[in-house]
Design a protein around this motif. Sequence first.
Motif, PDB file in Angstrom:
ATOM      1  N   ILE A   6      -2.200   6.965  15.580  1.00  0.00           N
ATOM      2  CA  ILE A   6      -2.252   7.316  17.001  1.00  0.00           C
ATOM      3  C   ILE A   6      -0.825   7.536  17.472  1.00  0.00           C
ATOM      4  O   ILE A   6       0.059   6.696  17.272  1.00  0.00           O
ATOM      5  N   THR A   7      -0.586   8.706  18.041  1.00  0.00           N
ATOM      6  CA  THR A   7       0.774   9.098  18.386  1.00  0.00           C
ATOM      7  C   THR A   7       0.727  10.152  19.489  1.00  0.00           C
ATOM      8  O   THR A   7      -0.285  10.294  20.177  1.00  0.00           O
ATOM      9  N   PHE A   8       1.824  10.923  19.620  1.00  0.00           N
ATOM     10  CA  PHE A   8       1.953  11.870  20.728  1.00  0.00           C
ATOM     11  C   PHE A   8       1.772  13.322  20.262  1.00  0.00           C
ATOM     12  O   PHE A   8       2.524  14.206  20.662  1.00  0.00           O
ATOM     13  N   GLN A   9       0.770  13.591  19.447  1.00  0.00           N
ATOM     14  CA  GLN A   9       0.593  14.945  18.913  1.00  0.00           C
ATOM     15  C   GLN A   9       0.199  15.943  19.989  1.00  0.00           C
ATOM     16  O   GLN A   9       0.357  17.146  19.805  1.00  0.00           O
ATOM     17  N   ARG A  10      -0.284  15.483  21.145  1.00  0.00           N
ATOM     18  CA  ARG A  10      -0.672  16.393  22.223  1.00  0.00           C
ATOM     19  C   ARG A  10       0.352  16.419  23.358  1.00  0.00           C
ATOM     20  O   ARG A  10       0.082  16.974  24.426  1.00  0.00           O
ATOM     21  N   ALA A  11       1.504  15.802  23.109  1.00  0.00           N
ATOM     22  CA  ALA A  11       2.631  15.964  24.039  1.00  0.00           C
ATOM     23  C   ALA A  11       3.413  17.166  23.535  1.00  0.00           C
ATOM     24  O   ALA A  11       3.936  17.131  22.421  1.00  0.00           O
ATOM     25  N   TYR A  12       3.487  18.225  24.305  1.00  0.00           N
ATOM     26  CA  TYR A  12       4.070  19.455  23.789  1.00  0.00           C
ATOM     27  C   TYR A  12       5.587  19.405  23.909  1.00  0.00           C
ATOM     28  O   TYR A  12       6.223  20.078  24.715  1.00  0.00           O
ATOM     29  N   ASN A  13       6.128  18.556  23.028  1.00  0.00           N
ATOM     30  CA  ASN A  13       7.541  18.263  22.911  1.00  0.00           C
ATOM     31  C   ASN A  13       7.867  18.370  21.426  1.00  0.00           C
ATOM     32  O   ASN A  13       7.112  17.886  20.585  1.00  0.00           O
ATOM     33  N   TYR A  14       8.991  19.011  21.089  1.00  0.00           N
ATOM     34  CA  TYR A  14       9.285  19.299  19.686  1.00  0.00           C
ATOM     35  C   TYR A  14       9.353  18.042  18.823  1.00  0.00           C
ATOM     36  O   TYR A  14       8.742  17.962  17.755  1.00  0.00           O
ATOM     37  N   GLY A  15      10.113  17.053  19.282  1.00  0.00           N
ATOM     38  CA  GLY A  15      10.254  15.839  18.505  1.00  0.00           C
ATOM     39  C   GLY A  15       8.938  15.116  18.325  1.00  0.00           C
ATOM     40  O   GLY A  15       8.613  14.629  17.229  1.00  0.00           O
ATOM     41  N   ALA A  16       8.142  15.044  19.393  1.00  0.00           N
ATOM     42  CA  ALA A  16       6.863  14.335  19.344  1.00  0.00           C
ATOM     43  C   ALA A  16       5.923  14.956  18.317  1.00  0.00           C
ATOM     44  O   ALA A  16       5.308  14.259  17.500  1.00  0.00           O
ATOM     45  N   VAL A  17       5.804  16.266  18.346  1.00  0.00           N
ATOM     46  CA  VAL A  17       4.874  16.950  17.451  1.00  0.00           C
ATOM     47  C   VAL A  17       5.378  16.924  16.001  1.00  0.00           C
ATOM     48  O   VAL A  17       4.603  16.693  15.059  1.00  0.00           O
ATOM     49  N   TYR A 106     -11.688   4.600  10.123  1.00  0.00           N
ATOM     50  CA  TYR A 106     -10.423   4.284   9.455  1.00  0.00           C
ATOM     51  C   TYR A 106     -10.355   2.818   9.031  1.00  0.00           C
ATOM     52  O   TYR A 106     -10.878   1.931   9.705  1.00  0.00           O
ATOM     53  N   ASP A 107      -9.650   2.595   7.908  1.00  0.00           N
ATOM     54  CA  ASP A 107      -9.413   1.240   7.412  1.00  0.00           C
ATOM     55  C   ASP A 107      -8.117   0.667   7.965  1.00  0.00           C
ATOM     56  O   ASP A 107      -7.997  -0.536   8.177  1.00  0.00           O
ATOM     57  N   VAL A 108      -7.137   1.553   8.158  1.00  0.00           N
ATOM     58  CA  VAL A 108      -5.812   1.150   8.633  1.00  0.00           C
ATOM     59  C   VAL A 108      -5.449   2.014   9.828  1.00  0.00           C
ATOM     60  O   VAL A 108      -5.635   3.237   9.803  1.00  0.00           O
ATOM     61  N   PHE A 109      -4.909   1.375  10.863  1.00  0.00           N
ATOM     62  CA  PHE A 109      -4.460   2.097  12.061  1.00  0.00           C
ATOM     63  C   PHE A 109      -2.946   1.946  12.187  1.00  0.00           C
ATOM     64  O   PHE A 109      -2.416   0.827  12.119  1.00  0.00           O
ATOM     65  N   ILE A 110      -2.279   3.074  12.391  1.00  0.00           N
ATOM     66  CA  ILE A 110      -0.832   3.076  12.593  1.00  0.00           C
ATOM     67  C   ILE A 110      -0.537   3.643  13.967  1.00  0.00           C
ATOM     68  O   ILE A 110      -1.064   4.700  14.341  1.00  0.00           O
ATOM     69  N   LEU A 130      -2.820  -0.212  20.119  1.00  0.00           N
ATOM     70  CA  LEU A 130      -4.007  -0.424  19.289  1.00  0.00           C
ATOM     71  C   LEU A 130      -4.941  -1.488  19.856  1.00  0.00           C
ATOM     72  O   LEU A 130      -5.606  -2.219  19.115  1.00  0.00           O
ATOM     73  N   ALA A 131      -5.020  -1.529  21.184  1.00  0.00           N
ATOM     74  CA  ALA A 131      -5.891  -2.508  21.844  1.00  0.00           C
ATOM     75  C   ALA A 131      -7.363  -2.247  21.555  1.00  0.00           C
ATOM     76  O   ALA A 131      -8.194  -3.152  21.690  1.00  0.00           O
ATOM     77  N   PHE A 132      -7.700  -1.030  21.139  1.00  0.00           N
ATOM     78  CA  PHE A 132      -9.101  -0.664  20.882  1.00  0.00           C
ATOM     79  C   PHE A 132      -9.553  -1.021  19.467  1.00  0.00           C
ATOM     80  O   PHE A 132     -10.737  -0.927  19.142  1.00  0.00           O
ATOM     81  N   VAL A 133      -8.608  -1.416  18.611  1.00  0.00           N
ATOM     82  CA  VAL A 133      -8.927  -1.634  17.194  1.00  0.00           C
ATOM     83  C   VAL A 133      -9.553  -3.019  16.993  1.00  0.00           C
ATOM     84  O   VAL A 133      -9.054  -4.018  17.517  1.00  0.00           O
ATOM     85  N   ARG A 134     -10.605  -3.051  16.201  1.00  0.00           N
ATOM     86  CA  ARG A 134     -11.285  -4.319  15.936  1.00  0.00           C
ATOM     87  C   ARG A 134     -10.408  -5.239  15.093  1.00  0.00           C
ATOM     88  O   ARG A 134      -9.589  -4.781  14.296  1.00  0.00           O
ATOM     89  N   LYS A 139      -3.696  -3.340  11.483  1.00  0.00           N
ATOM     90  CA  LYS A 139      -2.936  -2.671  12.535  1.00  0.00           C
ATOM     91  C   LYS A 139      -1.447  -2.782  12.209  1.00  0.00           C
ATOM     92  O   LYS A 139      -0.936  -3.885  11.992  1.00  0.00           O
ATOM     93  N   ILE A 140      -0.764  -1.638  12.192  1.00  0.00           N
ATOM     94  CA  ILE A 140       0.676  -1.633  11.938  1.00  0.00           C
ATOM     95  C   ILE A 140       1.353  -0.610  12.845  1.00  0.00           C
ATOM     96  O   ILE A 140       0.698   0.294  13.387  1.00  0.00           O
ATOM     97  N   SER A 141       2.641  -0.775  13.005  1.00  0.00           N
ATOM     98  CA  SER A 141       3.428   0.252  13.690  1.00  0.00           C
ATOM     99  C   SER A 141       4.407   0.842  12.688  1.00  0.00           C
ATOM    100  O   SER A 141       4.844   0.160  11.763  1.00  0.00           O
ATOM    101  N   TYR A 142       4.733   2.117  12.884  1.00  0.00           N
ATOM    102  CA  TYR A 142       5.817   2.705  12.097  1.00  0.00           C
ATOM    103  C   TYR A 142       6.779   3.415  13.048  1.00  0.00           C
ATOM    104  O   TYR A 142       6.401   4.361  13.751  1.00  0.00           O
TER     105      TYR A 142
END
Length: 363
Positions: A6-17, A106-110, A130-134, A139-142
């Motif tokens: 889960i990330t910012f793929q729909r933020a139309y910013n070069y770095g984000a995408v 999904y088995d793993v959420f990042i 990741l408040a929605f993840v069971r 759950k990890i962050s990168y």
Amino acid sequence: MKVGIITFQRAYNYGAVLQAYALCQKINSLGFSCEVIDYHCEKFERDYKKISIFKAGSIREFISAIVNGKTRNKKRAKFIDFVEREISLSPQKYYCENIIDSNNEYDVFITGSDQVWNLNLTDEDWNFFLAFVRLEKKKISYAASIVAIDNDKEIENKIKNCLDSFSRITLRENSGVKYLLSLGYNSTKLVLDPTLLLTKEEWTELGKKYSMGMLLPKDYLLAYFVSPTQTNYEQMKNLSEETNLPIVLINYTHRKVDAVINLTTVSPGQFVRLFMNATMVITNSFHGTAFSINLNKDFLYVLNIEKPEKNERINTLVNLLELSERDFRFADINNEIDWTKVNKKLNKLRSESINILRDEIVN
């Protein structure tokens, strides 16, 4: 093992995408099955919506639609095309109402990279924590970015409630690591931004797929500024005079800047190509700095003197690679960058970050 980002793929910013593209590419190359969860954050839906004079909710929006609408909508379409062509997206689109259903996929959420933990930027969208993840899911962050919360214990407690169920936490800036260490998350680590996990060769392969649709000078100074100021424009023009290089400007606004080649509808793929072919770069952007380094381009970075807290990402990166002498204020452009030395450091950091990422997913 199936991984969802889960990330910012729909933020139309070069770095984000491009960081979303890079992280998904790298995880798939490690042998996992990975998708970017096509989550549509309400804040970004508002910020990056298609502009129309018929849907303007105020006089200001109406004027903006007339002046800037055509250019912005064309650029937006190019971003959508890149995201849907190049990024492995989940077939299902997710919103606040149904994001919990992704637990079935999904088995793993990042979460990450980018400023996913900047609550001001997301309007306190806790799904990026990741408040929605069971609880039974990993759950990890990168390479997430977090803004320290001062004098708001309620928000800080909410953050801790979310992070307590994370298996691993990695961040992109030293300041974020220090903040989470102060909250007791003692295993928090610093890693590279996902764009730096891909090599120069991998980015070149992508950039070659996207032509500019126009003839540019063989040698040019590429200027890329986020929220540019008049001072930034003066800096690039002074550097152009000093180097005798024509300016190609990735222009965020509809306003044309005199005496430069203005590019206002650059796609993410074209963005990579412009950095690939540049002779030199001047930028105030973290990702502008990261791409300059990764593609071994002579560059100068410009810091935000009025808001020094915004410089943390750039400062962390240039200090890691011992490139702080490329600060616009002090740099001697006649001093060449020792790319052999820089690449050796970058390759080591890249290998370490990839190993941490792999270990996060597996263990």
